[in-house]
Scaffold this motif. Sequence first.
Motif, PDB file in Angstrom:
ATOM      1  N   ILE A 112       0.834  -1.210   0.000  1.00 19.32           N
ATOM      2  CA  ILE A 112       0.000   0.000   0.000  1.00 19.32           C
ATOM      3  C   ILE A 112       0.865   1.255   0.000  1.00 19.32           C
ATOM      4  N   LYS A 113       2.012   1.171   0.632  1.00 22.23           N
ATOM      5  CA  LYS A 113       2.914   2.335   0.681  1.00 22.23           C
ATOM      6  C   LYS A 113       3.328   2.777  -0.722  1.00 22.23           C
ATOM      7  N   ALA A 114       3.395   1.816  -1.632  1.00 22.04           N
ATOM      8  CA  ALA A 114       3.779   2.136  -3.008  1.00 22.04           C
ATOM      9  C   ALA A 114       2.570   2.376  -3.910  1.00 22.04           C
ATOM     10  N   ASP A 115       1.431   1.735  -3.560  1.00 18.17           N
ATOM     11  CA  ASP A 115       0.247   1.852  -4.431  1.00 18.17           C
ATOM     12  C   ASP A 115      -1.025   1.675  -3.591  1.00 18.17           C
ATOM     13  N   LYS A 116      -1.845   2.728  -3.547  1.00 18.79           N
ATOM     14  CA  LYS A 116      -3.058   2.733  -2.712  1.00 18.79           C
ATOM     15  C   LYS A 116      -4.134   1.766  -3.222  1.00 18.79           C
ATOM     16  N   LYS A 117      -3.972   1.246  -4.421  1.00 18.01           N
ATOM     17  CA  LYS A 117      -4.989   0.323  -4.967  1.00 18.01           C
ATOM     18  C   LYS A 117      -5.121  -0.940  -4.119  1.00 18.01           C
ATOM     19  N   TYR A 118      -4.080  -1.240  -3.332  1.00 14.71           N
ATOM     20  CA  TYR A 118      -4.110  -2.449  -2.501  1.00 14.71           C
ATOM     21  C   TYR A 118      -4.938  -2.279  -1.219  1.00 14.71           C
ATOM     22  N   LEU A 119      -5.500  -1.088  -1.017  1.00 11.65           N
ATOM     23  CA  LEU A 119      -6.368  -0.857   0.150  1.00 11.65           C
ATOM     24  C   LEU A 119      -7.596  -1.762   0.117  1.00 11.65           C
ATOM     25  N   VAL A 120      -8.145  -1.966  -1.084  1.00 10.42           N
ATOM     26  CA  VAL A 120      -9.327  -2.839  -1.242  1.00 10.42           C
ATOM     27  C   VAL A 120      -8.967  -4.267  -0.849  1.00 10.42           C
ATOM     28  N   GLU A 121      -7.793  -4.707  -1.283  1.00 10.60           N
ATOM     29  CA  GLU A 121      -7.308  -6.052  -0.955  1.00 10.60           C
ATOM     30  C   GLU A 121      -7.131  -6.203   0.553  1.00 10.60           C
ATOM     31  N   LEU A 122      -6.548  -5.176   1.185  1.00 12.93           N
ATOM     32  CA  LEU A 122      -6.328  -5.220   2.637  1.00 12.93           C
ATOM     33  C   LEU A 122      -7.648  -5.315   3.387  1.00 12.93           C
ATOM     34  N   GLU A 123      -8.623  -4.515   2.953  1.00 11.11           N
ATOM     35  CA  GLU A 123      -9.930  -4.522   3.620  1.00 11.11           C
ATOM     36  C   GLU A 123     -10.571  -5.912   3.548  1.00 11.11           C
ATOM     37  N   PHE A 124     -10.483  -6.557   2.372  1.00 13.93           N
ATOM     38  CA  PHE A 124     -11.070  -7.889   2.215  1.00 13.93           C
ATOM     39  C   PHE A 124     -10.376  -8.900   3.126  1.00 13.93           C
ATOM     40  N   PHE A 125      -9.036  -8.895   3.152  1.00 19.64           N
ATOM     41  CA  PHE A 125      -8.302  -9.866   3.955  1.00 19.64           C
ATOM     42  C   PHE A 125      -8.543  -9.669   5.453  1.00 19.64           C
ATOM     43  N   GLU A 126      -8.689  -8.421   5.869  1.00 11.77           N
ATOM     44  CA  GLU A 126      -8.953  -8.166   7.290  1.00 11.77           C
ATOM     45  C   GLU A 126     -10.352  -8.635   7.676  1.00 11.77           C
ATOM     46  N   GLN A 127     -11.328  -8.436   6.787  1.00 14.07           N
ATOM     47  CA  GLN A 127     -12.685  -8.945   7.040  1.00 14.07           C
ATOM     48  C   GLN A 127     -12.695 -10.463   7.060  1.00 14.07           C
ATOM     49  N   LEU A 128     -11.924 -11.066   6.159  1.00 10.48           N
ATOM     50  CA  LEU A 128     -11.821 -12.525   6.099  1.00 10.48           C
ATOM     51  C   LEU A 128     -11.211 -13.068   7.389  1.00 10.48           C
ATOM     52  N   LYS A 129     -10.192 -12.384   7.881  1.00  9.02           N
ATOM     53  CA  LYS A 129      -9.557 -12.807   9.134  1.00  9.02           C
ATOM     54  C   LYS A 129     -10.551 -12.751  10.294  1.00  9.02           C
ATOM     55  N   GLU A 130     -11.376 -11.701  10.334  1.00 10.73           N
ATOM     56  CA  GLU A 130     -12.399 -11.584  11.386  1.00 10.73           C
ATOM     57  C   GLU A 130     -13.372 -12.758  11.332  1.00 10.73           C
ATOM     58  N   THR A 131     -13.743 -13.162  10.116  1.00  8.08           N
ATOM     59  CA  THR A 131     -14.641 -14.308   9.939  1.00  8.08           C
ATOM     60  C   THR A 131     -14.005 -15.582  10.495  1.00  8.08           C
ATOM     61  N   LEU A 132     -12.732 -15.801  10.175  1.00 10.46           N
ATOM     62  CA  LEU A 132     -12.012 -16.976  10.678  1.00 10.46           C
ATOM     63  C   LEU A 132     -11.911 -16.941  12.196  1.00 10.46           C
ATOM     64  N   GLU A 133     -11.641 -15.767  12.753  1.00  9.64           N
ATOM     65  CA  GLU A 133     -11.503 -15.645  14.210  1.00  9.64           C
ATOM     66  C   GLU A 133     -12.814 -15.911  14.936  1.00  9.64           C
ATOM     67  N   ARG A 134     -13.933 -15.763  14.219  1.00  7.48           N
ATOM     68  CA  ARG A 134     -15.237 -16.095  14.819  1.00  7.48           C
ATOM     69  C   ARG A 134     -15.538 -17.589  14.706  1.00  7.48           C
ATOM     70  N   GLY A 135     -14.605 -18.345  14.109  1.00  2.07           N
ATOM     71  CA  GLY A 135     -14.764 -19.795  14.024  1.00  2.07           C
ATOM     72  C   GLY A 135     -15.422 -20.288  12.758  1.00  2.07           C
ATOM     73  N   PHE A 136     -15.607 -19.396  11.772  1.00  6.97           N
ATOM     74  CA  PHE A 136     -16.207 -19.793  10.493  1.00  6.97           C
ATOM     75  C   PHE A 136     -15.125 -20.016   9.450  1.00  6.97           C
ATOM     76  N   SER A 137     -15.349 -20.953   8.557  1.00  8.89           N
ATOM     77  CA  SER A 137     -14.368 -21.253   7.519  1.00  8.89           C
ATOM     78  C   SER A 137     -14.428 -20.227   6.392  1.00  8.89           C
ATOM     79  N   ALA A 138     -13.351 -20.146   5.618  1.00  7.39           N
ATOM     80  CA  ALA A 138     -13.326 -19.261   4.449  1.00  7.39           C
ATOM     81  C   ALA A 138     -14.362 -19.709   3.422  1.00  7.39           C
ATOM     82  N   ARG A 139     -14.686 -20.987   3.447  1.00  8.05           N
ATOM     83  CA  ARG A 139     -15.672 -21.574   2.529  1.00  8.05           C
ATOM     84  C   ARG A 139     -17.054 -20.954   2.716  1.00  8.05           C
TER      85      ARG A 139
END
Length: 365
Positions: free
Chosen positions: A150-177
């Motif tokens: 992101i430091k080099a290109d702000k376009k990766y902000l969308v990617e970061l947001e998705f991965f952080e939301q995905l991590k929250e889902t996993l931490e709640r005990g739900f699979s990525a599936r």
Amino acid sequence: MKLGIVGLPNVGKSTLFNAITNTRSAEAANYAFCTIEPNVGVVSVPDERLDVLTKMYSPKKTTPATIEFVDIAGLVKGASRGEGLGNKFLSHIREVDAIVHVVRCFENDDIVHVEGNIDPARDIETINLELILSDIELLDRRIEKTKKMIKADKKYLVELEFFEQLKETLERGFSARSVKCTEEEAKLLESVALLTSKPIIFAANMSEKDFKFGINDNKFLNIVREIAIKENAKVLPISAQIEAEISGLDLDEKKLFLDDMGLFESGLDRLITACYDLLGLISFLTAGKPEVRAWTIKKGTKAPGAAGKIHTDFERGFIRAEVVSFDDLISCGSMAAAKEKGLVRSEGKDYVMNDGDVVLFRFNV
């Protein structure tokens, strides 16, 4: 196609593997970790169309499509931290296309459950948790990498947001599936190759008695079905005990045994059908004097991609595909008769293959 058979110790995993691959390579014993290295078995995909084409063409050989089953070491709590055979388990499971999770749904005092009693929900949660913990660790590394990008290109902000939301889902005990994704998000999810995003079938391992008197009366099966809905997974009732009994029988004896049980096909046949459906697979056929053969492709594969399954030169120099449906070919009695009736089509590069297409590829390299 490679399928990984997983499950806690003493759930019938290796017994099932031995039966469906018709081997005794996986040691089946009444203690944990009797499977240390993964055992691999190649199974022919049953396809009656091959038998019909073989009678029609009398080829030198007939080659069915195959599935590779991998019996992966038993798992216990703490595998994601390397306990038991955890690290080996997780590395082996990364290599498979789909997971067959054997869940014990039978009671037998002679076969000791690693946790002391039968509880499918707990068993599924145990393995899911270890896979989720491993995925979180992998996702943490991807998030850190994305933050630097992101430091080099702000376009990766969308990617970061998705991965952080995905991590929250996993931490709640739900699979990525279980996560519903847009087309773009699905591509991001695929790029991290998480264990819990792999397609899964819960193989509910039941007793012979259950199949004889009605599987729907098995309280454990209904628990597994409820979990599968939340997990976006499939459920396949199966009996490793039955599969072990019929594995050594010839075709006639096997049919008599299954008829007596009120079953139309073996657990292996049902498992293969379920896996094809789960992975979105179909088969096309090639037929001639040298060989009659079935080939496995993904639904939606176009003719050049199917040709490439046979040989890369076929795809590279693809000109056209001469296609007739299996049903049309059989009703005509021969390829020549099918051509006379105009049922053999000449298809180009944009043709999407159908299950049961009998094909001759024309190419030039």
